[in-house]
Design an enzyme around this catalytic site. Structure first.
Site, short mmCIF file in Angstrom:
data_model
loop_
_atom_site.label_atom_id
_atom_site.label_comp_id
_atom_site.label_asym_id
_atom_site.label_seq_id
_atom_site.Cartn_x
_atom_site.Cartn_y
_atom_site.Cartn_z
N GLU A 23 -22.97 -27.95 46.33
CA GLU A 23 -24.00 -28.55 45.70
C GLU A 23 -24.69 -29.68 46.65
OE1 GLU A 23 -25.28 -30.72 41.33
OE2 GLU A 23 -23.02 -30.29 41.92
N HIS A 64 -23.97 -31.12 38.76
CA HIS A 64 -22.92 -30.24 38.20
C HIS A 64 -21.70 -30.80 38.35
CE1 HIS A 64 -21.40 -26.64 36.15
NE2 HIS A 64 -20.82 -26.27 37.41
N LYS A 99 -18.79 -35.48 34.77
CA LYS A 99 -17.48 -34.75 34.55
C LYS A 99 -16.24 -35.41 35.16
CE LYS A 99 -19.45 -30.05 34.67
NZ LYS A 99 -20.84 -30.30 34.82
N CYS A 102 -21.04 -21.52 32.27
CA CYS A 102 -20.94 -23.17 32.11
C CYS A 102 -22.56 -23.65 32.32
CB CYS A 102 -20.02 -23.59 33.28
SG CYS A 102 -18.39 -22.82 33.18
N HIS A 160 -14.90 -31.02 32.06
CA HIS A 160 -15.68 -29.61 32.19
C HIS A 160 -15.57 -28.92 30.89
CE1 HIS A 160 -18.26 -26.61 33.51
NE2 HIS A 160 -17.72 -26.12 34.49
#
Length: 421
Positions: free
Chosen positions: A324, A313, A345, A169, A350
């Site tokens: 994160e 992310h 996202k 990813c 995603h």
């Protein structure tokens, strides 16, 4: 080998297709408006509660003027034609003309997490129903990770290096990072860099659902009646990402090559930080994720407090978002409270290997427009109350640098600092 040229690398333009739109312009328009592009699955039929996905609207490769009926049949891995079209859009957006001068100096690096899984599924169906002679002789080319870039070259005329960086990813950011290094060192003058994934087939959907990675939409979930609310990074009720298809490609250039061709840069690739976790195949390692962020900032030769925004992310998983957040606190310290953190996202889902490239394009355009994009569907989480996740609406915000984070299965991390021009 000759010494590297050490050239400045800039971004000239971009193309993207996402759950919000089949072009970057349509994706951008809805992203700024705070829309989310999720709906119940129509690409196939599968028994699962992970039915909410991100499909590219109005995407029909057979309708493209350069795709014949025969091409559509032979090249049945959707990531092939999607890459061709988004590369075409990106070059048009950048204003870069591929000719005898630019073609040999233009590379194409398009990463993918799952490659041509849809073509393999069709081949297996033909094999089990019709017999071994009905497996397409085009199956193996459809599975090759580099073929989308190759077909884009055949369409558009560039003959520089082509390959597919495989970073799960984080593939899109790896492609941008490697393309920037190639340009910096003089291997090429231009690069089409990004990612693509067309992953909405039953086996992939069920694989993610059964590992509890994607959201399980039960009758009591707020997205049951409104699928657009399914992806909610950093929200208290986050419980899995929304699987999406998509593609994103940035046109990179050496600054002097852009100038020589009269092309105006939109951003600079200022710093790259990449490493691996050596920890777990899905769970992130806080220490190495933090190191990747710091490495990107160090490579840009700036201080953490110079970062004006973060493109997270932000997958909408409980563990991923929490990790994160911890890493951002470690990197930015007390300054973290003043840094807007956008999670795209929440709007486009995603799209695996494509996600980082789509997010990079959105982040650059937001920086150019003096904005930060929202994290939609947000309900505050007291444990993350110190983070400004730009809840639910875009916001005016001038900034010179932003950090774009991307992490993938296998513990692969790639973070990039972009500078506005």
């Amino acid at each position: 080998m000759r010494a590297p040229s050490n050239r400045k690398v800039v971004v000239l333009g971009y193309g993207a297709a996402s759950a919000l739109g089949n072009t970057f312009a349509s994706t951008w328009e809805k992203a700024v408006a705070g829309k989310a592009g999720f709906r119940r699955l129509t690409r196939c039929t599968v028994e699962t509660r992970s039915q909410v996905v991100g499909e590219i609207p109005d995407w029909n490769p057979s309708a493209l003027p350069y795709v014949s009926r025969k091409d559509a049949s032979l090249w049945n891995a959707d990531f092939v034609h999607l890459t061709m079209e988004i590369c075409r859009q990106a070059l048009e957006d950048a204003g870069l003309v591929i000719d005898n001068q630019t073609g040999p100096r233009t590379a194409c690096l398009v990463g993918s997490a799952l490659n041509g899984s849809d073509a393999y599924r069709i081949a297996m169906d033909h094999y089990t129903r019709l017999g071994p002679t009905k497996v397409s002789p085009y199956l193996l080319p459809n599975l090759c990770a580099n073929l989308p870039a190759s077909k884009a070259g055949m369409l558009l005329g560039f003959t520089g290096p082509i390959f597919s960086p495989q970073g799960a990813c984080a593939s899109g950011n790896h492609a941008i990072g490697i393309g920037a290094r190639m340009i910096r060192d003089g291997d090429c003058d231009f690069a089409l860099a990004g990612g693509v994934d067309t992953c909405l087939i039953p086996e992939i959907i069920l694989g993610f659902a059964n590992m509890l990675a994607t959201i399980n939409v039960g009758p009591k979930d707020r997205s049951f009646d409104d699928p657009t609310q399914a992806s909610r990074p950093f929200s208290i009720d986050r419980k899995g990402f929304v699987l999406a298809e998509g593609a994103g490609v940035l046109v990179l250039a050496a600054e002097e090559a852009a100038r020589a061709h009269g092309l105006l840069p939109r951003a600079e690739i200022a710093g790259i930080g990449w490493n691996s976790d050596a920890y777990h195949f899905t769970r992130p390692n806080e220490q190495t994720v933090t190191q990747a962020m710091r490495a990107a900032i160090d490579d840009a030769e700036i201080r953490p407090q110079d970062i004006g925004a973060v493109n997270a992310h932000g997958t909408s998983t409980p563990t991923g978002d929490t990790t994160e957040a911890h890493c951002l606190r470690t990197v930015f310290g007390r300054h973290v409270q003043g840094i807007p953190i956008s999670a795209n996202k929440s709007q486009v889902g995603h799209s695996l290997g494509a996600s980082a490239a789509i997010e990079a394009a959105l982040g650059i355009e937001a920086m150019r427009q003096g904005l930060v994009l929202p994290t939609v569907n947000h309900l505050p989480d007291p444990a993350l109350a110190d983070l400004d996740v730009v809840p639910n609406q875009s916001r005016r915000h001038r900034h010179e640098f932003f950090l774009s984070n991307s992490f993938g299965f296998g513990g692969t991390n790639c973070c990039i600092v972009f500078r506005g021009l």
